[in-house]
Design an enzyme around this catalytic site. Structure first.
Site, PDB file in Angstrom:
ATOM      1  CD  GLU A   1      -2.521   1.549   2.553  1.00 48.80           C
ATOM      2  OE1 GLU A   1      -3.188   2.599   2.654  1.00 48.80           O
ATOM      3  OE2 GLU A   1      -2.438   0.698   3.458  1.00 48.80           O
TER       4      GLU A   1
ATOM      5  CG  ASP B   1       8.029   8.911  14.650  1.00 43.76           C
ATOM      6  OD1 ASP B   1       9.049   9.611  14.496  1.00 43.76           O
ATOM      7  OD2 ASP B   1       6.880   9.379  14.576  1.00 43.76           O
TER       8      ASP B   1
ATOM      9  CG  ASP C   1       8.627  14.566  16.675  1.00 47.56           C
ATOM     10  OD1 ASP C   1       9.094  15.623  17.159  1.00 47.56           O
ATOM     11  OD2 ASP C   1       7.877  14.568  15.686  1.00 47.56           O
TER      12      ASP C   1
ATOM     13  NE  ARG D   1       9.064  21.772  10.793  1.00 44.71           N
ATOM     14  CZ  ARG D   1       7.913  22.428  10.789  1.00 44.71           C
ATOM     15  NH1 ARG D   1       6.864  21.925  11.413  1.00 44.71           N
ATOM     16  NH2 ARG D   1       7.807  23.581  10.160  1.00 44.71           N
ATOM     17  NE  ARG D   2       8.112  17.881  15.528  1.00 47.04           N
ATOM     18  CZ  ARG D   2       7.151  18.369  14.746  1.00 47.04           C
ATOM     19  NH1 ARG D   2       7.394  19.383  13.942  1.00 47.04           N
ATOM     20  NH2 ARG D   2       5.944  17.835  14.763  1.00 47.04           N
TER      21      ARG D   2
ATOM     22  CG  HIS E   1      10.544   8.175  10.497  1.00 43.02           C
ATOM     23  ND1 HIS E   1       9.974   8.773   9.388  1.00 43.02           N
ATOM     24  CD2 HIS E   1      10.039   8.830  11.572  1.00 43.02           C
ATOM     25  CE1 HIS E   1       9.153   9.718   9.772  1.00 43.02           C
ATOM     26  NE2 HIS E   1       9.176   9.785  11.090  1.00 43.02           N
TER      27      HIS E   1
ATOM     28  CG  ASP F   1       4.424   7.883  18.340  1.00 43.96           C
ATOM     29  OD1 ASP F   1       3.668   7.144  19.003  1.00 43.96           O
ATOM     30  OD2 ASP F   1       4.011   8.687  17.488  1.00 43.96           O
TER      31      ASP F   1
ATOM     32  CG  LEU G   1       7.233   5.919   9.018  1.00 44.77           C
ATOM     33  CD1 LEU G   1       6.688   6.755  10.181  1.00 44.77           C
ATOM     34  CD2 LEU G   1       8.337   4.992   9.530  1.00 44.77           C
ATOM     35  CE  LYS G   2       8.275  12.563   6.635  1.00 44.43           C
ATOM     36  NZ  LYS G   2       8.389  13.943   7.114  1.00 44.43           N
TER      37      LYS G   2
END
Length: 473
Positions: free
Chosen positions: A93, A158, A160, A211-212, A215, A358, A369-370
């Protein structure tokens, strides 16, 4: 929560309907040969003119990135686990966030070329990767709900920096700097030891989130095959710091320490003085020092420390940390257990430096996930792999931006045009990413993917050999 759209795009042909040349897959040592990487050819797309003020929200900028720089071939090999298209890719997917914020789930593609054409056509602002299903995700509406379920996906994690906001003093919210990035560097080191040494995984890909955060994609076949119960067990094993920003004590561990916690503590102690006491200095303000006192085990000791610090305003954290033992050794509290005080200080080190995960991201097979190599829509930075071979050198502030990369291509072309190197044979050997600061990240990704495919092929050969040996006549 993102909702599924009511309509799907037309479904590409299934893998069985598409002829695949055997030559497309055989030689693992040559799967990334330059002359086979048409998606990188410099002659494929015309020159890009960067309009002043352009950014990642500009659809033309993103279109140029997908056409010229996104590493589709190694990306395909990474998810397909074989040079020849198979269900590991065809039943995977993908979910696209379009420029108008529409969200398309359950997209799937039997080949790399069809994925690339659809990404170029849709020109998403970002896209995410989901699991491999037992059937084509595009067919889910024709199946009973019980007949459609995920089979495999990389074990993901993840981290962050917003989860460190109560600790870091240099930045907060979406802002980062090299000082607070040290939390991510330490987290990767701790996690790598746990994933590799304790759990036996080999193929762990760390990717900057743009960004911050970062992964982790654990790509071993054994990791991809874990069901939700096993994923929860792994996440619980790795989770030491629990609770949100309003929680009190976040580290509750059994004694004696589990070996993985003890090993992590030894690694963290080495960096605690520099990364926490000096760089972050979290307890200089006496009001914030109350958080430290809450983590210590003796009220009389706490009262004595509080009185001392009230008389010494703005006392640096490194001095307050030393004060704990100095005051305790005066014998001010007859009830104080020295062993428990030592344990409390160890728990402070863990609470302030152990990876803050997380955990929900890791527990579910169907979590999206990105994707690596996406562009962060706010910063414009590319979500590049982090080279573990030189982890300390990774600088999130120096990660290339999409506009900068396209400008580097134009600058390279202008220089070589002046030098008269514009003939087709010369340009054929230069792919767009090779003209830019994206090159080391793509090269590292290719190396990672090649190692993964080598192991996948070895397992397949062993399985086929065992099958042949089991035949009885």
């Amino acid at each position: 929560m993102k909702t599924e759209p009511q309509t799907d795009h037309p479904e590409p042909a299934s893998p069985a309907k598409i002829g695949v040349k055997k030559a497309e897959g055989g030689d693992l040592d040559n799967i990334f040969k330059d002359d086979d990487d048409a998606d990188f050819l410099a002659s494929e797309v015309g020159a890009v003119s960067i309009v002043p003020g352009s950014g990642p929200s500009d659809p033309l900028v993103m279109l140029a990135f997908y056409q010229r720089l996104f590493p589709f071939r190694p990306f395909f090999q990474w998810l397909n686990h074989s040079p020849v298209p198979c269900h590991d890719f065809g039943h995977r997917e993908f979910a696209f966030t379009l420029q108008n914020s529409a969200y398309l789930r359950y997209q799937s593609f039997p080949t790399m070329e069809l994925l690339r054409k659809e990404i170029v056509r849709l020109n998403p602002s970002r896209f995410e990767i989901g699991p491999v299903y037992n059937a084509n995700p595009r067919d889910r509406k024709t199946l009973l709900k019980s007949a459609f379920h995920p089979l495999s996906k990389e074990l993901v994690f993840d981290i962050d920096l917003t989860d460190y906001d109560e600790i870091r003093t240099c930045c907060d919210q979406a802002n980062i700097c090299n000082l607070c990035w040290n939390f991510i560097t330490v987290a990767i080191k701790v996690m790598n030891a746990e994933l590799r040494d304790d759990l036996g995984f080999k193929h762990v890909l760390w990717v900057y989130s743009g960004r911050r955060g970062a992964h982790a994609w654990v790509c071993d076949k054994r990791a991809r095959s874990l069901d939700d119960a096993k994923r929860r067990a792994v996440a619980n094993y790795l989770e030491v710091v629990r609770g949100g920003g309003q929680a009190g004590k976040k580290v509750i561990i059994r004694r004696p320490l589990h070996p993985h916690v003890s090993r992590s503590l030894n690694l963290l102690k080495d960096r605690f003085e520099n990364d926490i006491l000096r760089d972050q200095d979290p307890w200089r303000d006496n009001e914030k020092a109350e958080k430290l006192l809450q983590l210590l085990p003796d009220k009389i000791l706490n009262d004595a420390l509080r009185k001392k610090w009230d008389n010494l305003p703005n006392r640096p954290s490194i001095s307050k940390w030393a004060d704990i033992y100095d005051v305790a050794e005066t014998g001010i509290s007859k009830e104080l257990n020295p062993a428990r005080l030592k344990e409390s200080k160890e728990e402070v080190v863990l609470e302030y430096m152990y990876p803050r995960l997380d955990a929900e991201v890791s527990k579910h097979l169907n979590h999206l996930l990105k994707s690596p190599f996406c562009v962060h829509p706010q910063t414009g930075r590319v979500c590049v792999p982090i080279d573990e071979r030189d982890l300390e050198a990774f600088d999130p502030m120096a990660v290339p931006t999409v506009v900068g990369l396209l400008g580097e291509i134009d600058a390279w072309d202008r220089v070589h045009k002046r030098e008269g190197k514009t003939d087709g044979i010369f340009l054929f050997f230069f792919f767009h990413y090779q003209k830019t600061s994206l090159k080391p990240y793509v090269d590292y990704f290719k190396t990672f993917v090649n190692g993964l495919l080598q192991d996948e092929a070895a397992v397949k050969r062993e399985r086929e050999g065992n099958s042949e040996n089991s035949i009885e006549f």
